[in-house]
Design a protein around this motif. Structure first.
Motif, short mmCIF file in Angstrom:
data_model
loop_
_atom_site.label_atom_id
_atom_site.label_comp_id
_atom_site.label_asym_id
_atom_site.label_seq_id
_atom_site.Cartn_x
_atom_site.Cartn_y
_atom_site.Cartn_z
N SER A 21 -37.23 -39.63 -16.71
CA SER A 21 -36.12 -40.38 -17.28
C SER A 21 -36.46 -41.86 -17.25
N CYS A 22 -35.92 -42.58 -18.21
CA CYS A 22 -36.10 -44.04 -18.25
C CYS A 22 -34.79 -44.66 -18.71
N ALA A 23 -34.19 -45.44 -17.83
CA ALA A 23 -32.94 -46.11 -18.14
C ALA A 23 -33.22 -47.57 -18.50
N VAL A 24 -32.65 -48.00 -19.60
CA VAL A 24 -32.84 -49.37 -20.07
C VAL A 24 -31.58 -50.17 -19.81
N SER A 25 -31.75 -51.36 -19.29
CA SER A 25 -30.61 -52.25 -19.06
C SER A 25 -31.01 -53.67 -19.44
N GLY A 26 -30.02 -54.52 -19.46
CA GLY A 26 -30.28 -55.91 -19.83
C GLY A 26 -30.01 -56.14 -21.30
N SER A 27 -30.94 -56.81 -21.96
CA SER A 27 -30.79 -57.15 -23.37
C SER A 27 -31.13 -55.95 -24.23
N ILE A 28 -30.14 -55.15 -24.57
CA ILE A 28 -30.38 -53.89 -25.25
C ILE A 28 -30.15 -53.97 -26.75
N PHE A 29 -29.92 -55.17 -27.26
CA PHE A 29 -29.69 -55.34 -28.69
C PHE A 29 -30.94 -54.99 -29.47
N GLY A 30 -30.76 -54.27 -30.57
CA GLY A 30 -31.87 -54.02 -31.48
C GLY A 30 -32.84 -52.92 -31.07
N ILE A 31 -32.44 -52.06 -30.13
CA ILE A 31 -33.35 -50.99 -29.71
C ILE A 31 -33.67 -50.09 -30.90
N ALA A 32 -34.95 -49.91 -31.17
CA ALA A 32 -35.38 -49.07 -32.29
C ALA A 32 -36.09 -47.82 -31.79
N VAL A 33 -37.23 -48.01 -31.15
CA VAL A 33 -38.06 -46.89 -30.71
C VAL A 33 -38.10 -46.87 -29.20
N MET A 34 -37.98 -45.67 -28.65
CA MET A 34 -38.19 -45.47 -27.22
C MET A 34 -39.26 -44.40 -27.07
N GLY A 35 -40.00 -44.47 -25.98
CA GLY A 35 -41.05 -43.47 -25.84
C GLY A 35 -41.76 -43.51 -24.52
N TRP A 36 -42.83 -42.75 -24.49
CA TRP A 36 -43.65 -42.64 -23.29
C TRP A 36 -45.12 -42.74 -23.65
N TYR A 37 -45.83 -43.50 -22.84
CA TYR A 37 -47.28 -43.54 -22.88
C TYR A 37 -47.78 -43.06 -21.52
N ARG A 38 -49.06 -42.77 -21.44
CA ARG A 38 -49.65 -42.40 -20.16
C ARG A 38 -51.06 -42.95 -20.05
N GLN A 39 -51.47 -43.11 -18.80
CA GLN A 39 -52.83 -43.61 -18.55
C GLN A 39 -53.41 -42.89 -17.34
N ALA A 40 -54.48 -42.18 -17.59
CA ALA A 40 -55.20 -41.50 -16.51
C ALA A 40 -56.27 -42.43 -15.97
N PRO A 41 -56.71 -42.22 -14.75
CA PRO A 41 -57.75 -43.09 -14.16
C PRO A 41 -59.00 -43.14 -15.03
N GLY A 42 -59.46 -44.34 -15.31
CA GLY A 42 -60.66 -44.51 -16.10
C GLY A 42 -60.48 -44.33 -17.59
N LYS A 43 -59.26 -44.13 -18.03
CA LYS A 43 -59.01 -43.92 -19.46
C LYS A 43 -58.04 -44.96 -19.99
N GLN A 44 -58.01 -45.09 -21.32
CA GLN A 44 -57.09 -46.01 -21.94
C GLN A 44 -55.69 -45.42 -21.98
N ARG A 45 -54.72 -46.31 -22.05
CA ARG A 45 -53.33 -45.87 -22.19
C ARG A 45 -53.19 -45.20 -23.56
N GLU A 46 -52.50 -44.07 -23.57
CA GLU A 46 -52.32 -43.33 -24.83
C GLU A 46 -50.87 -42.97 -25.05
N LEU A 47 -50.53 -42.87 -26.32
CA LEU A 47 -49.18 -42.45 -26.71
C LEU A 47 -48.97 -40.99 -26.32
N VAL A 48 -47.79 -40.71 -25.75
CA VAL A 48 -47.41 -39.33 -25.49
C VAL A 48 -46.39 -38.88 -26.53
N ALA A 49 -45.29 -39.64 -26.61
CA ALA A 49 -44.23 -39.28 -27.55
C ALA A 49 -43.32 -40.47 -27.78
N THR A 50 -42.74 -40.53 -28.97
CA THR A 50 -41.74 -41.55 -29.27
C THR A 50 -40.55 -40.91 -29.98
#
Length: 119
Positions: A21-50
């Motif tokens: 879960s990821c809860a967003v707070s603060g300046s929430i105006f204009g939220i368009a895309v939410m998602g998840w990325y991941r990064q394994a050791p020694g690898k680049q960050r990659e898109l999981v889902a949006t």
């Protein structure tokens, strides 16, 4: 300022499930895309889902059929249900937020939550 707070990571056996879960707070105006990325050791960050504000979803091929992303616009929260987990899913998972304000695109990241899948 916007804050993204992730929860739900942990250690699970292969074949098991976790829900992030990821809860967003603060300046929430204009939220368009939410998602998840991941990064394994020694690898680049990659898109999981949006997921867009209209609930259109996009997944990386390796998680299709196993992971499901969803969002609650009223609560400004995004979820990632992960089923049939594999050892290669082990990574730090980062919540991602994209806001569009007055023609500008602003991107924000959470601090990350660790997911470890034991084989």
């Amino acid at each position: 300022q916007v804050q993204l707070v992730e929860s739900g990571g942990g250690l699970v056996q292969a074949g098991g499930s976790l829900r992030l879960s990821c809860a967003v707070s603060g300046s929430i105006f204009g939220i368009a895309v939410m998602g998840w990325y991941r990064q394994a050791p020694g690898k680049q960050r990659e898109l999981v889902a949006t997921v867009t504000s209209g609930h259109s979803t996009n997944y990386t091929d390796s998680v299709k059929g196993r992971f499901t992303i969803s969002r609650d616009n009223a609560e400004n929260t995004v979820y990632l249900q992960m089923n049939s987990l594999k050892s290669e899913d082990t990574a730090a998972y980062y919540c991602y937020l994209e806001r569009r304000i007055f023609g500008r695109t602003l991107r924000s990241w959470g601090q990350g939550t660790q997911v470890t899948v034991s084989s």
